[in-house]
Design a protein around this motif. Structure first.
Motif, short mmCIF file in Angstrom:
data_model
loop_
_atom_site.label_atom_id
_atom_site.label_comp_id
_atom_site.label_asym_id
_atom_site.label_seq_id
_atom_site.Cartn_x
_atom_site.Cartn_y
_atom_site.Cartn_z
N ALA A 189 0.85 -1.19 0.00
CA ALA A 189 0.00 0.00 0.00
C ALA A 189 0.88 1.24 0.00
CB ALA A 189 -0.90 -0.01 1.24
N PRO A 190 0.46 2.28 -0.71
CA PRO A 190 1.27 3.50 -0.72
C PRO A 190 1.39 4.10 0.68
CG PRO A 190 -0.92 3.88 -1.66
CD PRO A 190 -0.79 2.41 -1.48
N ALA A 191 2.54 4.62 0.97
CA ALA A 191 2.77 5.22 2.28
C ALA A 191 1.88 6.45 2.45
CB ALA A 191 4.25 5.61 2.42
N PRO A 192 1.24 6.59 3.59
CA PRO A 192 0.39 7.76 3.79
C PRO A 192 1.22 9.05 3.82
CG PRO A 192 0.69 6.56 5.86
CD PRO A 192 1.30 5.73 4.78
N ALA A 193 0.57 10.08 3.36
CA ALA A 193 1.25 11.39 3.37
C ALA A 193 1.49 11.82 4.82
CB ALA A 193 0.40 12.42 2.64
N PRO A 194 2.64 12.40 5.09
CA PRO A 194 2.91 12.83 6.47
C PRO A 194 1.93 13.89 6.94
CG PRO A 194 4.55 13.71 4.94
CD PRO A 194 3.74 12.73 4.16
N VAL A 195 1.48 13.73 8.18
CA VAL A 195 0.54 14.68 8.77
C VAL A 195 1.31 15.68 9.62
CG1 VAL A 195 -1.47 14.91 10.29
CG2 VAL A 195 -1.25 12.90 8.80
N PRO A 196 1.07 16.95 9.39
CA PRO A 196 1.79 17.94 10.19
C PRO A 196 1.50 17.76 11.68
CG PRO A 196 0.63 18.98 8.35
CD PRO A 196 0.18 17.57 8.40
N VAL A 197 2.52 17.80 12.48
CA VAL A 197 2.37 17.63 13.92
C VAL A 197 1.95 18.95 14.54
CG1 VAL A 197 3.55 17.01 16.06
CG2 VAL A 197 4.12 15.82 13.92
N GLN A 198 0.85 18.91 15.29
CA GLN A 198 0.36 20.11 15.96
C GLN A 198 0.39 19.87 17.47
OE1 GLN A 198 -3.54 20.88 14.43
NE2 GLN A 198 -2.81 21.55 12.43
N ALA A 199 0.64 20.91 18.18
CA ALA A 199 0.66 20.83 19.64
C ALA A 199 -0.73 20.52 20.16
CB ALA A 199 1.18 22.14 20.23
N ALA A 200 -0.86 19.55 21.08
CA ALA A 200 -2.15 19.18 21.63
C ALA A 200 -2.64 20.28 22.58
CB ALA A 200 -2.03 17.86 22.39
N PRO A 201 -3.96 20.57 22.56
CA PRO A 201 -4.50 21.57 23.49
C PRO A 201 -4.31 21.11 24.93
CG PRO A 201 -6.08 21.06 21.74
CD PRO A 201 -4.99 20.06 21.65
N ALA A 202 -4.17 22.03 25.83
CA ALA A 202 -3.92 21.71 27.24
C ALA A 202 -5.16 21.09 27.88
CB ALA A 202 -3.52 22.98 27.99
N ASP A 203 -4.93 20.04 28.71
CA ASP A 203 -5.98 19.38 29.49
C ASP A 203 -5.40 19.12 30.87
OD1 ASP A 203 -8.04 17.92 30.53
OD2 ASP A 203 -7.72 16.14 29.29
N SER A 204 -5.50 20.11 31.73
CA SER A 204 -4.78 20.10 33.00
C SER A 204 -5.17 18.93 33.90
CB SER A 204 -5.00 21.42 33.75
OG SER A 204 -4.54 22.50 32.97
N ASP A 205 -6.48 18.59 33.97
CA ASP A 205 -6.89 17.52 34.87
C ASP A 205 -6.99 16.16 34.18
OD1 ASP A 205 -9.11 18.01 33.35
OD2 ASP A 205 -10.45 18.50 35.02
N GLY A 206 -6.63 16.07 32.90
CA GLY A 206 -6.56 14.80 32.20
C GLY A 206 -7.89 14.09 32.03
N ASP A 207 -9.01 14.83 31.98
CA ASP A 207 -10.31 14.17 31.84
C ASP A 207 -10.78 14.07 30.40
OD1 ASP A 207 -10.87 16.81 31.29
OD2 ASP A 207 -12.34 17.08 32.89
N GLY A 208 -9.94 14.49 29.46
CA GLY A 208 -10.31 14.39 28.05
C GLY A 208 -10.99 15.63 27.51
N VAL A 209 -11.21 16.64 28.34
CA VAL A 209 -11.83 17.90 27.90
C VAL A 209 -10.78 19.00 28.05
CG1 VAL A 209 -13.70 19.54 28.27
CG2 VAL A 209 -14.11 17.10 28.61
#
Length: 360
Positions: A189-209
């Motif tokens: 299968a063709p190699a997928p195009a690289p996805v630009p890495v973006q900084a994840a939004p902050a989630d201080s209490d780690g609850d997924g929001v």
């Protein structure tokens, strides 16, 4: 000329082997365009007319053996040549009625059950007399690997220049020369195009929001949260515990005295506050006097408390269950004054709707 019953039974049973045996490790496509050779033993059953005829030397059922050489033309069709040696004897005096069989066959492997095949061919038979016969049959084969297999086959031999109908059952080993053609490897299968890495939004209490959407900071790690980051609660009915109701009745009475009404009033107020709560009123008695009488007395006293809840606090009867246990469930064992005082009681088991967090 009669059709042999043993032949019919085997010919009927062979197709059933395809569902009872282990699956082949070799598919029909693996055998295509390959040469095969087989050796077999055969139980040969001459026509009944042969066993009763001097012209056939009273030929008896007996064993034979032989070899085959063939070629798989396609996934379904194959051709083979056969030579068999029939070690037959006379039923009358045990003299030899040996013979040879030589011929060719066409084999058709059923597409839905590739291990089962139909076979038909032309044979030259030289046993007492020399005749020509056509054969029709059914067989089953099972390969253990790319080369070795076993097979079973039942055939009917119908004479052409002489009127007879012989039958034979073969059991043998088969060997497919060479190996299956290698299947082409699938294109990668063709190699997928690289996805630009973006900084994840902050989630201080780690609850997924993420913090920008989180309205409830520092929620416990094991709590399930909603889209705003707040704990999700569920309401359910649960036992909130046993409540001791200190109601003491006069001797042989089931009327709640005015001085003993405070605990019942507290229970009534609780059930008014929580309209979905239910209660089990249990009447108990001390172990004195007649047990049967004490059982009825405990029932009357439990019903007296239940009636007070219904009449004075407007609690629906469907929310109240009153049961008398008499002396069967003492709180304190023994026949002392202290035990009697502890056991002569009313208990209430309350179930109410509670609000609990939903856990991850």
């Amino acid at each position: 000329m009669k059709l042999n019953k043993t032949f019919l039974a085997v010919a009927t049973a062979l197709p059933l082997l395809s569902t009872a045996a282990f699956a082949d490790t070799v598919s029909a496509a693996d055998l295509k365009e390959r040469v095969f050779g087989s050796v077999f033993g055969e139980y040969y059953m001459p026509d009944i007319d042969k066993t009763e005829s001097a012209a056939w030397n009273y030929m008896e059922k007996d064993w034979g053996y032989g070899i085959e050489l063939g070629y798989y033309l396609t996934e379904n069709w194959a051709l083979r040549a056969e030579f068999a040696k029939l070690d037959l004897k006379s039923k009358l005096d045990g003299s030899d009625s040996d013979g040879d069989r030589i011929g060719i066959d066409a084999m058709y492997h059923l597409p839905s059950m590739s291990s089962v095949y139909l076979v038909g061919g032309l044979k030259r038979m030289d046993a007492v007399q020399t005749t020509t016969a056509v054969n029709l049959g059914v067989g089953y084969k099972h390969f253990f690997n790319q080369n070795f297999g076993v097979f079973a086959e039942a055939n009917r031999y119908q004479g052409i220049d002489e009127s007879y109908g012989d039958a034979g059952i073969k059991l043998g080993l088969t060997y497919a020369f060479g190996s299956a053609a290698a299947k082409p490897a699938p294109a990668p299968a063709p190699a997928p195009a690289p996805v630009p890495v973006q900084a994840a939004p902050a989630d201080s209490d780690g609850d997924g929001v993420v913090d920008t959407m989180d309205r409830c900071a520092d929620t416990p790690a094991n709590h399930k949260v909603d889209a705003t980051g707040c704990t999700i609660y569920e309401e359910k009915m649960a036992a909130v515990g046993d409540i001791d109701i200190e109601v003491r009745f006069p001797f042989d009475s089931a009327v709640v005295p005015q001085s003993q009404r405070s605990d019942v009033q507290s229970l009534g107020a609780f059930m008014q506050r929580f309209p979905e709560s239910t209660v089990l009123i249990e009447g108990h008695a001390s172990n004195t006097g007649n047990p049967a009488y004490n059982m009825r007395l405990s029932e009357r006293r439990a019903n007296a408390v239940a009636d007070m809840l219904k009449n004075e606090f407007n609690i629906a009867a469907s929310r109240i269950t009153a049961v008398g246990f008499g002396v069967t469930r003492p709180r304190v064992e023994g026949n002392t004054a202290e035990a009697h005082a502890a056991n002569q009681r009313i208990e209430a088991k309350v179930t109410a709707k509670v609000k609990e967090p939903v856990l991850r």
